[in-house]
Design a protein around this motif. Structure first.
Motif, PDB file in Angstrom:
ATOM      1  N   ARG A  65       0.760   4.402  -2.616  1.00 58.17           N
ATOM      2  CA  ARG A  65       0.557   5.645  -2.316  1.00 58.17           C
ATOM      3  C   ARG A  65       1.553   6.625  -2.645  1.00 58.17           C
ATOM      4  NH1 ARG A  65      -2.026   3.388   2.749  1.00 58.17           N
ATOM      5  NH2 ARG A  65      -0.007   3.381   3.735  1.00 58.17           N
ATOM      6  N   ASP A  87       0.987  -1.356  -0.015  1.00 56.13           N
ATOM      7  CA  ASP A  87       0.014   0.049   0.063  1.00 56.13           C
ATOM      8  C   ASP A  87       0.816   1.271  -0.014  1.00 56.13           C
ATOM      9  OD1 ASP A  87      -2.338  -1.856   0.040  1.00 56.13           O
ATOM     10  OD2 ASP A  87      -2.350  -1.483   2.204  1.00 56.13           O
ATOM     11  N   GLU A 122      -5.507   4.728   2.298  1.00 52.43           N
ATOM     12  CA  GLU A 122      -5.620   4.417   0.744  1.00 52.43           C
ATOM     13  C   GLU A 122      -5.114   2.980   0.597  1.00 52.43           C
ATOM     14  OE1 GLU A 122      -5.847   6.088  -3.466  1.00 52.43           O
ATOM     15  OE2 GLU A 122      -4.966   7.473  -1.822  1.00 52.43           O
ATOM     16  N   ARG A 140       1.239   9.592  -5.450  1.00 54.79           N
ATOM     17  CA  ARG A 140       1.755  10.968  -4.926  1.00 54.79           C
ATOM     18  C   ARG A 140       2.425  11.545  -6.430  1.00 54.79           C
ATOM     19  NH1 ARG A 140      -0.587  13.794  -2.628  1.00 54.79           N
ATOM     20  NH2 ARG A 140      -0.799  12.679  -0.656  1.00 54.79           N
ATOM     21  N   GLN A 186       5.147  12.843   1.790  1.00 54.81           N
ATOM     22  CA  GLN A 186       4.487  11.648   1.816  1.00 54.81           C
ATOM     23  C   GLN A 186       5.028  10.418   2.913  1.00 54.81           C
ATOM     24  OE1 GLN A 186       1.760  10.674  -0.115  1.00 54.81           O
ATOM     25  NE2 GLN A 186       2.090   8.421   0.532  1.00 54.81           N
ATOM     26  N   ASN A 233      -5.371   9.732   3.626  1.00 55.18           N
ATOM     27  CA  ASN A 233      -4.428   9.245   2.608  1.00 55.18           C
ATOM     28  C   ASN A 233      -3.779   7.748   3.116  1.00 55.18           C
ATOM     29  OD1 ASN A 233      -2.971  10.478  -0.007  1.00 55.18           O
ATOM     30  ND2 ASN A 233      -4.517  11.778   1.060  1.00 55.18           N
TER      31      ASN A 233
END
Lengths: 169, 153
Positions: free
Chosen positions: A19, A15, B56, A23, A122, B53
Motif C-alpha cells: 500500500r 500488504d 487492499e 501510494r 498513509q 484503502n
C-alpha cells in the motif's frame, strides 16, 4: 531461515509495504513489482535478519527508498506516465456510486500532495502506526511528522470542502 | 448533540495532528455510519477512503529463490584439511645411524659390482678384432653388383 519462516515473518506487513508503494507509485502493477523487489531484498539479507530489531519498520524504510529511486529514475528519463488504474464501476445504487465517487476524489487529492505528506498520511491514517514508528521509518523527527500530517489533513479537508460545496451549490 | 460536539473537538485536534490512535479510530467509526451531521458530511469520504484503502492486499506471490549461496567457511575448512594431510605425508624422515650404515653398505656393494663389470668388459675387448675383420670383408659386396646384373638378364 527457511522460506516458510520468512513468509511467516513477512505476511503481517507485506500488504502495508504494497500500500505504501502504491501510494507513492500510484500504479498497481508498479507497486506489486516494488513489493516483490523489497521482499526479495529482505530475503537476500536473510543472515543479517536478526540484527534488525524492527523488521517491519526496516521494510517500510526500504520501500520508501526503493520507491523514491523509482520515481527519480522516471523523472530522469523525462517520461511522465500517468496511471489511473481503470476500474469497472458496476454499482446499481446511485448512493453507492456517489460515495465511490467522492472516495475517488480523496484519492485524487492525495495524489497531489507532496511525497512526504503522502507517506505520513498513509502510515498514520491508513496503517495506524504511532508517531514514533513513523519518525523512525521516514527518518524524521516526531514534530516534523506531526506538522506534515497536520498539513496533509488540512489540505485534504479544504479540497473536499471545495468539491463538496461545488456539488451542493 | 453532545456527540457532535465531541466529534468536532476531535476533528480539530485531528487536523492539528494531536489525536491519538484511539481517538482517530473513534472518528473513523463515527464517519462510517450511514448518517452524520450535515455540516460534517465532507469528512465522510476521507475517513471512508482510509478504511477502504486499509483493506487492499498484496496478492502476488513472492518469488524466493532457494539457491543457497556458496559458503566460504567450508572452503577454508577443506583447505586446512588438505594442508594438514600434505604436511603429514610429506614429513621429512630423519636419517638415523642405521640408515647411514645401510647406505654405505649398499654403496660398497655397488662399487664392487661395477669394478668386476669393468674388468669383464676389458677382457672382452678383443672382440673389436672381429669388427675390423668384418670391415675388411666389405669388398665382398662388390661381387653382388655384377651378380645382380647377371641374374637380371
Amino acid at each position: 531461515m527457511t522460506q516458510s519462516e520468512f513468509i511467516n515473518i513477512v505476511t503481517p506487513f507485506k500488504d502495508k509495504v504494497f500500500r505504501l508503494a502504491k501510494r507513492l507509485l500510484v500504479s498497481t502493477e508498479e507497486a506489486e513489482d516494488a513489493t516483490q523487489e523489497v521482499l526479495i531484498k529482505l530475503w537476500n539479507k536473510n543472515n543479517d535478519f536478526k540484527k534488525y530489531r524492527n523488521i517491519e519498520a526496516f521494510a517500510m524504510t526500504m520501500t520508501k527508498n526503493f520507491c523514491f529511486d523509482k520515481l527519480k529514475s522516471k523523472q530522469a528519463q523525462n517520461l511522465k506516465i500517468v496511471h489511473s488504474n481503470y476500474q469497472d464501476h458496476n454499482v446499481a445504487l446511485q448512493k453507492q456510486v456517489e460515495l465511490n465517487d467522492s472516495i475517488g476524489w480523496v484519492g485524487k487529492i492525495m495524489e497531489q500532495l507532496p511525497e512526504q505528506q503522502k507517506m505520513v498520511i498513509q502510515l498514520r491514517d491508513i496503517e495506524q502506526y504511532d508517531f514514533k514508528e513513523i519518525a523512525k521509518m521516514l527518518d524524521m523527527n516526531e514534530t516534523a511528522v506531526r506538522v506534515a500530517l497536520s498539513r496533509a489533513r488540512k489540505t485534504i479537508r479544504e479540497q473536499l470542502t471545495k468539491t463538496h460545496n461545488y456539488g451542493v451549490k | 448533540m453532545a456527540l457532535n460536539k465531541n466529534i468536532e473537538h476531535l476533528l480539530e485536534k485531528y487536523e492539528n495532528g494531536e489525536t491519538s490512535l484511539i481517538e482517530e479510530q473513534q472518528l473513523k467509526n463515527y464517519f462510517s455510519q450511514e448518517t452524520v451531521a450535515p455540516h460534517l458530511e465532507m469528512y465522510k469520504p476521507m475517513f471512508q477512503y482510509f478504511l477502504v484503502n486499509h483493506q487492499e492486499q498484496f496478492t502476488k506471490d513472492i518469488p524466493l529463490n532457494t539457491k543457497r549461496k556458496f559458503n566460504f567457511k567450508w572452503l577454508s575448512v577443506a583447505a586446512v584439511a588438505v594442508l594438514m594431510l600434505s604436511v603429514y605425508f610429506n614429513k621429512a624422515e630423519e636419517i638415523t645411524a642405521k640408515d647411514k650404515l645401510d647406505y654405505n653398505n649398499a654403496k660398497a656393494a655397488l662399487a664392487l659390482v661395477s669394478k668386476h663389470l669393468n674388468k669383464a668388459t676389458s677382457q672382452v675387448s678383443y672382440l673389436d678384432a672381429i669388427n675390423k675383420a668384418g670391415t675388411q670383408v666389405d669388398y665382398l659386396k662388390e661381387i653382388n653388383n655384377p651378380m645382380g646384373r647377371i641374374f637380371k638378364k
